[in-house]
Design a protein around this motif. Structure first.
Motif, mmCIF file in Angstrom:
data_model
loop_
_atom_site.group_PDB
_atom_site.id
_atom_site.type_symbol
_atom_site.label_atom_id
_atom_site.label_comp_id
_atom_site.label_asym_id
_atom_site.label_seq_id
_atom_site.Cartn_x
_atom_site.Cartn_y
_atom_site.Cartn_z
ATOM 1 N N LEU A 1 46.423 -30.632 12.400
ATOM 2 C CA LEU A 1 45.577 -30.712 13.591
ATOM 3 C C LEU A 1 46.171 -29.882 14.728
ATOM 4 C CD1 LEU A 1 43.112 -32.004 14.980
ATOM 5 C CD2 LEU A 1 44.598 -33.898 15.631
ATOM 6 N N ALA A 2 47.483 -29.984 14.919
ATOM 7 C CA ALA A 2 48.146 -29.236 15.987
ATOM 8 C C ALA A 2 48.107 -27.732 15.732
ATOM 9 C CB ALA A 2 49.587 -29.702 16.132
ATOM 10 N N LEU A 3 48.094 -27.326 14.458
ATOM 11 C CA LEU A 3 48.056 -25.910 14.098
ATOM 12 C C LEU A 3 46.634 -25.397 13.901
ATOM 13 C CD1 LEU A 3 51.014 -25.819 11.538
ATOM 14 C CD2 LEU A 3 50.925 -24.613 13.727
ATOM 15 N N GLN A 4 45.643 -26.220 14.245
ATOM 16 C CA GLN A 4 44.231 -25.860 14.127
ATOM 17 C C GLN A 4 43.883 -25.435 12.694
ATOM 18 O OE1 GLN A 4 43.245 -22.980 17.161
ATOM 19 N NE2 GLN A 4 44.166 -24.184 18.797
ATOM 20 N N GLY A 5 44.374 -26.225 11.748
ATOM 21 C CA GLY A 5 44.086 -25.952 10.345
ATOM 22 C C GLY A 5 42.823 -26.642 9.890
ATOM 23 N N ASP A 6 42.619 -26.667 8.576
ATOM 24 C CA ASP A 6 41.445 -27.299 7.967
ATOM 25 C C ASP A 6 41.778 -28.770 7.708
ATOM 26 O OD1 ASP A 6 39.383 -28.198 6.304
ATOM 27 O OD2 ASP A 6 39.127 -26.227 5.382
ATOM 28 N N MET A 7 41.275 -29.643 8.554
ATOM 29 C CA MET A 7 41.614 -31.068 8.453
ATOM 30 C C MET A 7 41.062 -31.698 7.178
ATOM 31 S SD MET A 7 43.649 -32.136 10.705
ATOM 32 C CE MET A 7 43.448 -33.876 10.340
ATOM 33 N N ASN A 8 39.851 -31.289 6.762
ATOM 34 C CA ASN A 8 39.281 -31.850 5.535
ATOM 35 C C ASN A 8 40.135 -31.494 4.328
ATOM 36 O OD1 ASN A 8 36.970 -32.978 6.816
ATOM 37 N ND2 ASN A 8 36.021 -30.963 6.863
ATOM 38 N N LEU A 9 40.581 -30.233 4.282
ATOM 39 C CA LEU A 9 41.450 -29.816 3.190
ATOM 40 C C LEU A 9 42.781 -30.554 3.255
ATOM 41 C CD1 LEU A 9 42.212 -27.986 0.811
ATOM 42 C CD2 LEU A 9 42.879 -26.232 2.479
ATOM 43 N N SER A 10 43.300 -30.755 4.445
ATOM 44 C CA SER A 10 44.588 -31.435 4.613
ATOM 45 C C SER A 10 44.529 -32.874 4.106
ATOM 46 C CB SER A 10 44.992 -31.416 6.091
ATOM 47 O OG SER A 10 46.181 -32.149 6.289
ATOM 48 N N ILE A 11 43.511 -33.597 4.532
ATOM 49 C CA ILE A 11 43.398 -35.003 4.136
ATOM 50 C C ILE A 11 43.111 -35.123 2.643
ATOM 51 C CG2 ILE A 11 42.057 -37.124 4.451
ATOM 52 C CD1 ILE A 11 41.634 -36.269 7.359
ATOM 53 N N LEU A 12 42.231 -34.255 2.139
ATOM 54 C CA LEU A 12 41.926 -34.287 0.707
ATOM 55 C C LEU A 12 43.158 -33.920 -0.114
ATOM 56 C CD1 LEU A 12 39.835 -34.591 -1.546
ATOM 57 C CD2 LEU A 12 39.275 -32.172 -1.254
ATOM 58 N N MET A 13 43.936 -32.942 0.376
ATOM 59 C CA MET A 13 45.135 -32.528 -0.335
ATOM 60 C C MET A 13 46.158 -33.652 -0.379
ATOM 61 S SD MET A 13 46.533 -30.269 -2.055
ATOM 62 C CE MET A 13 47.795 -31.185 -2.910
ATOM 63 N N THR A 14 46.310 -34.363 0.723
ATOM 64 C CA THR A 14 47.247 -35.484 0.751
ATOM 65 C C THR A 14 46.858 -36.534 -0.282
ATOM 66 O OG1 THR A 14 47.657 -35.123 3.116
ATOM 67 C CG2 THR A 14 48.311 -37.249 2.201
ATOM 68 N N THR A 15 45.567 -36.818 -0.361
ATOM 69 C CA THR A 15 45.094 -37.822 -1.311
ATOM 70 C C THR A 15 45.201 -37.321 -2.753
ATOM 71 O OG1 THR A 15 43.535 -38.624 0.354
ATOM 72 C CG2 THR A 15 43.163 -39.325 -1.912
ATOM 73 N N CYS A 16 44.767 -36.075 -2.987
ATOM 74 C CA CYS A 16 44.811 -35.529 -4.349
ATOM 75 C C CYS A 16 46.242 -35.438 -4.871
ATOM 76 C CB CYS A 16 44.156 -34.154 -4.385
ATOM 77 S SG CYS A 16 42.361 -34.175 -4.219
ATOM 78 N N SER A 17 47.155 -35.011 -4.010
ATOM 79 C CA SER A 17 48.541 -34.890 -4.460
ATOM 80 C C SER A 17 49.130 -36.256 -4.788
ATOM 81 C CB SER A 17 49.386 -34.200 -3.379
ATOM 82 O OG SER A 17 49.447 -34.968 -2.195
ATOM 83 N N THR A 18 48.681 -37.287 -4.071
ATOM 84 C CA THR A 18 49.146 -38.643 -4.367
ATOM 85 C C THR A 18 48.631 -39.108 -5.729
ATOM 86 O OG1 THR A 18 49.191 -39.178 -2.009
ATOM 87 C CG2 THR A 18 49.237 -41.026 -3.546
ATOM 88 N N VAL A 19 47.350 -38.793 -6.018
ATOM 89 C CA VAL A 19 46.775 -39.162 -7.318
ATOM 90 C C VAL A 19 47.469 -38.398 -8.443
ATOM 91 C CG1 VAL A 19 44.678 -39.152 -8.721
ATOM 92 C CG2 VAL A 19 44.547 -39.750 -6.298
ATOM 93 N N VAL A 20 47.620 -37.088 -8.261
ATOM 94 C CA VAL A 20 48.263 -36.258 -9.281
ATOM 95 C C VAL A 20 49.709 -36.686 -9.500
ATOM 96 C CG1 VAL A 20 48.999 -33.900 -9.840
ATOM 97 C CG2 VAL A 20 46.733 -34.302 -8.873
ATOM 98 N N ALA A 21 50.346 -37.177 -8.433
ATOM 99 C CA ALA A 21 51.756 -37.580 -8.519
ATOM 100 C C ALA A 21 51.981 -38.712 -9.515
ATOM 101 C CB ALA A 21 52.276 -37.993 -7.143
#
Length: 329
Positions: A124-144
């Motif tokens: 959010l502070a770096l003005q990135g893609d928040m949807n991709l960030s949140i989805l990536m956090t969740t997907c990486s947790t599932v894949v883990a």
């Protein structure tokens, strides 16, 4: 033999015997923490993880998740960066700095962890893609669930005495403790979205209070032992791991010609590990006599992780201010 050398040798011996022979062996290291306070710290750690993941789930929208799933290029690149770059970085650093077995497995667990939700704030502070960030956090947790035990098994083969030292049961339990509350948060946001913002605010407040409580209890009981973790080797590893993750995550996404906001997002997601999950795994998977003060390593890691991310944020904001007005628009 100094105190540190004795501690390392005793703890390493204890780890190998406990994991390979499934017997309870105590080392020469005695954990100076009352049983009641230790249970309180364990309970608060798990509560923090549970509340944080519910709050994270409440920020996700199923429609936006579907959009990224239909175009999964960014998610795939981020997954490759997360489970390719960071475990390899942890392994190489452990080899380069010649860490003891218990130190090596601690660093490997940290490197094999999925992305942490702190990355969402940095994105959010770096003005990135928040949807991709949140989805990536969740997907990486599932894949883990599958990738983390597999990676730990593979990389532990490179260390003598760690071939059978992967705490699979503890890892799976800790990962389930993150996925279930995240699913609850997604369900709340989908069917009762009017409560989502309130849950996020309350969750963050509880997270802050609980984190302070753990910090106070830990400093009271383990303040005099923190120097055991602050060895030059571990400090070097804790500072280099997130930095390498940030840089190589950005380079990898650049090679695949991702958009600028996606590059920043993938870079942050790669370098930010789920430190709460790492701490929970270390506390759940290893007896106190074995892990000793090394369960504080994630705390040192997150300090460097945050400081380096804040440095990038400052540089990015300065760059944004110096851009010409037309380009900024």
């Amino acid at each position: 033999m100094n105190v540190t050398e004795g501690y390392r040798r005793d703890v390493s011996y204890g780890l190998i015997n406990i994991t390979s022979e499934n017997t309870t062996i105590t080392s020469g290291f005695h954990y100076p923490i009352p049983q009641g306070m230790d249970k309180a710290i364990n309970g608060i750690t798990i509560v923090i993880l549970f509340i944080t993941m519910i709050s994270l789930g409440c920020t996700m929208e199923i429609t936006k998740i579907k959009a990224h799933i239909l175009q999964p290029k960014g998610v795939v690149i981020a997954l490759v960066a997360q489970f390719g770059i960071m475990p390899l970085t942890a392994f190489c650093l452990a080899k380069v700095f010649q860490l003891e077995p218990i130190e090596a497995v601690t660093v490997l667990i940290c490197g094999c962890c999925p992305g942490g939700n702190l990355s969402n704030i940095f994105t959010l502070a770096l003005q990135g893609d928040m949807n991709l960030s949140i989805l990536m956090t969740t997907c990486s947790t599932v894949v883990a669930l599958g990738a983390m035990p597999l990676l730990l098994y593979l990389y532990c083969q490179g260390f003598s005495g760690l071939e059978n030292a992967v705490p699979y049961a503890g890892i799976i339990i800790a990962l389930i403790l993150t996925l279930v509350p995240c699913a609850i948060g997604i369900a709340i946001n989908h069917w009762a979205s009017r409560y989502s913002q309130m849950i996020v605010k309350v969750g963050l407040s509880i997270l802050l209070i609980a984190s302070v409580a753990i910090a106070v209890m830990t400093s009271i009981t383990l303040g005099g032992m923190l120097w055991l973790v602050l060895s030059p080797q571990l400090l070097a590893v804790a500072s280099l791991m997130p930095l390498i993750g940030y840089l190589f995550g950005y380079i990898l996404s650049t090679l695949f010609r991702m958009a600028s906001e996606c590059k920043r997002t993938i870079a942050v997601e790669t370098g930010c590990q789920n430190i709460q999950l790492c701490s929970t795994i270390l506390k759940v998977a290893f007896p106190l006599e074995v892990i000793g003060p090394l369960f504080l390593f994630p705390l040192i890691y997150i300090i460097f992780q945050a400081l380096e991310a804040l440095l990038f944020i400052v540089v990015f904001r300065c760059y944004q201010r110096r851009k010409p007005p037309t380009e900024g628009k």
